[in-house]
Scaffold this motif. Sequence first.
Motif, PDB file in Angstrom:
ATOM      1  N   GLY A   1      15.026  -7.159   6.162  1.00  0.00           N
ATOM      2  CA  GLY A   1      14.393  -7.122   4.849  1.00  0.00           C
ATOM      3  C   GLY A   1      12.938  -7.534   4.867  1.00  0.00           C
ATOM      4  N   TYR A   2      12.384  -7.704   6.046  1.00  0.00           N
ATOM      5  CA  TYR A   2      10.976  -8.097   6.164  1.00  0.00           C
ATOM      6  C   TYR A   2      10.071  -6.981   5.646  1.00  0.00           C
ATOM      7  N   LYS A   3       9.020  -7.318   4.907  1.00  0.00           N
ATOM      8  CA  LYS A   3       8.127  -6.342   4.308  1.00  0.00           C
ATOM      9  C   LYS A   3       6.885  -6.165   5.186  1.00  0.00           C
ATOM     10  N   LEU A   4       6.826  -5.039   5.880  1.00  0.00           N
ATOM     11  CA  LEU A   4       5.681  -4.768   6.740  1.00  0.00           C
ATOM     12  C   LEU A   4       4.401  -4.564   5.947  1.00  0.00           C
ATOM     13  N   ALA A   5       4.520  -4.210   4.668  1.00  0.00           N
ATOM     14  CA  ALA A   5       3.336  -3.948   3.857  1.00  0.00           C
ATOM     15  C   ALA A   5       2.434  -5.170   3.755  1.00  0.00           C
ATOM     16  N   GLN A   6       3.010  -6.369   3.915  1.00  0.00           N
ATOM     17  CA  GLN A   6       2.185  -7.573   3.832  1.00  0.00           C
ATOM     18  C   GLN A   6       1.326  -7.744   5.070  1.00  0.00           C
ATOM     19  N   VAL A   7       1.690  -7.035   6.135  1.00  0.00           N
ATOM     20  CA  VAL A   7       0.878  -7.033   7.349  1.00  0.00           C
ATOM     21  C   VAL A   7      -0.162  -5.922   7.283  1.00  0.00           C
ATOM     22  N   ASN A   8       0.288  -4.728   6.935  1.00  0.00           N
ATOM     23  CA  ASN A   8      -0.589  -3.577   6.787  1.00  0.00           C
ATOM     24  C   ASN A   8       0.106  -2.565   5.897  1.00  0.00           C
ATOM     25  N   VAL A   9      -0.593  -2.085   4.878  1.00  0.00           N
ATOM     26  CA  VAL A   9       0.035  -1.210   3.893  1.00  0.00           C
ATOM     27  C   VAL A   9       0.507   0.095   4.509  1.00  0.00           C
ATOM     28  N   SER A  10      -0.093   0.518   5.613  1.00  0.00           N
ATOM     29  CA  SER A  10       0.271   1.790   6.253  1.00  0.00           C
ATOM     30  C   SER A  10       1.280   1.624   7.383  1.00  0.00           C
ATOM     31  N   ALA A  11       1.644   0.390   7.720  1.00  0.00           N
ATOM     32  CA  ALA A  11       2.420   0.148   8.935  1.00  0.00           C
ATOM     33  C   ALA A  11       3.761   0.867   8.937  1.00  0.00           C
ATOM     34  N   GLU A  12       4.557   0.707   7.881  1.00  0.00           N
ATOM     35  CA  GLU A  12       5.903   1.283   7.876  1.00  0.00           C
ATOM     36  C   GLU A  12       5.856   2.805   7.971  1.00  0.00           C
ATOM     37  N   ARG A  13       4.984   3.424   7.180  1.00  0.00           N
ATOM     38  CA  ARG A  13       4.874   4.884   7.215  1.00  0.00           C
ATOM     39  C   ARG A  13       4.393   5.365   8.577  1.00  0.00           C
ATOM     40  N   THR A  14       3.399   4.665   9.154  1.00  0.00           N
ATOM     41  CA  THR A  14       2.854   5.087  10.439  1.00  0.00           C
ATOM     42  C   THR A  14       3.876   4.948  11.555  1.00  0.00           C
ATOM     43  N   ILE A  15       4.640   3.866  11.545  1.00  0.00           N
ATOM     44  CA  ILE A  15       5.661   3.671  12.579  1.00  0.00           C
ATOM     45  C   ILE A  15       6.700   4.773  12.529  1.00  0.00           C
ATOM     46  N   GLN A  16       7.175   5.095  11.336  1.00  0.00           N
ATOM     47  CA  GLN A  16       8.171   6.155  11.221  1.00  0.00           C
ATOM     48  C   GLN A  16       7.590   7.511  11.611  1.00  0.00           C
ATOM     49  N   THR A  17       6.330   7.757  11.254  1.00  0.00           N
ATOM     50  CA  THR A  17       5.683   9.015  11.627  1.00  0.00           C
ATOM     51  C   THR A  17       5.529   9.125  13.133  1.00  0.00           C
ATOM     52  N   ALA A  18       5.166   8.012  13.795  1.00  0.00           N
ATOM     53  CA  ALA A  18       5.024   8.033  15.255  1.00  0.00           C
ATOM     54  C   ALA A  18       6.359   8.333  15.932  1.00  0.00           C
ATOM     55  N   LEU A  19       7.433   7.749  15.411  1.00  0.00           N
ATOM     56  CA  LEU A  19       8.764   8.012  15.970  1.00  0.00           C
ATOM     57  C   LEU A  19       9.164   9.471  15.745  1.00  0.00           C
ATOM     58  N   ASN A  20       8.890   9.982  14.553  1.00  0.00           N
ATOM     59  CA  ASN A  20       9.224  11.378  14.256  1.00  0.00           C
ATOM     60  C   ASN A  20       8.429  12.337  15.138  1.00  0.00           C
TER      61      ASN A  20
END
Length: 339
Positions: free
Chosen positions: A300-319
Amino acid sequence: MRMTVEAQVCTFAKPRGSSGSVRYFRDPVTVEIPEAPASDAPVAMRWISKQHGPLETRWFDGSHWFAFDRHFQGVYNRQARFTASDVARLVASIQDRSMNDLFSGYFAKADASAPYIDRGKFVEFGDVDRENTHHQVRTWASDALVIDGILFTRCPEPKYRASIGGLEVIVERSVNGKASRRFDRMFNPFHATEIFRADRYDDAWSATTAAGGNLIEEERIEVLVGESVRVEDDWEALVSTCMDTLNALGREPITNLPPSVIGSLAPLSACFWEKDRAEVEGDDAYNALAGFARAVASSGYKLAQVNVSAERTIQTALNRWDDRPITLSPVSEPKGPRV
């Protein structure tokens, strides 16, 4: 083309009877800039820049080369190109600072007020600093090329960047964490997945529209030398995203990170431990980053507090790694029936 450059040496120097100090000197360094006819350096890629009109790179010695231009603001106005004679004249003048952009990131041109190095005047002198300066000047010379009398500089492979602002062509990269050459630029963290190589226009276009970008003034790179397309952009996106993740989480207070997330950083770190970037295995990086993403989701950790683009970018890199284009070996011709 032979040229002597008045380079700046910053080093510790101790005259007799003095405690010594850091001083600036000028030191002439003679280098040889390679020359080639246009027939040996064909146009590799060309495109229409929204700001500067038609642009191109040439292909020589396994690298892209870009004409070094005088700064000029204005849409669709070609910048005036430096000729080899321009460069020689400006470099020869110790008062002229016009060529600083050409040297930027390699070495500093000496100031006219700095004395020449006289090693015999000092009981201690930083010879290593002098040697490093000479090496930097020689590196600059190896990244310069005269093609039919025009000065070119070695540059990274042109690529697309897909973003909310629209699709654009970039000829920039980060070297050692800072801008090191005329066309180098350090991208924002968690933006590596916006980069696509020149022969993937449709993928870059799709990524831009998905981000809500405006493609009214889309740019298409025309690839004229096929071998000049070399970058492994899906691997670059994956590895850069892994590095961004480690760097971003490393700045977070340890009390803010769930234990499962901390544990998932170890496999990511192992991908880079005692390795050069080029040695990182893509599948290892993929598995480590996917494990990190699962740990974040389950905690449940919120990556957005580290970087607003982090979660989307990580999933895009995996895809992108899952869906990357794969070149298959040619199928051999079927043999005839046995007799």
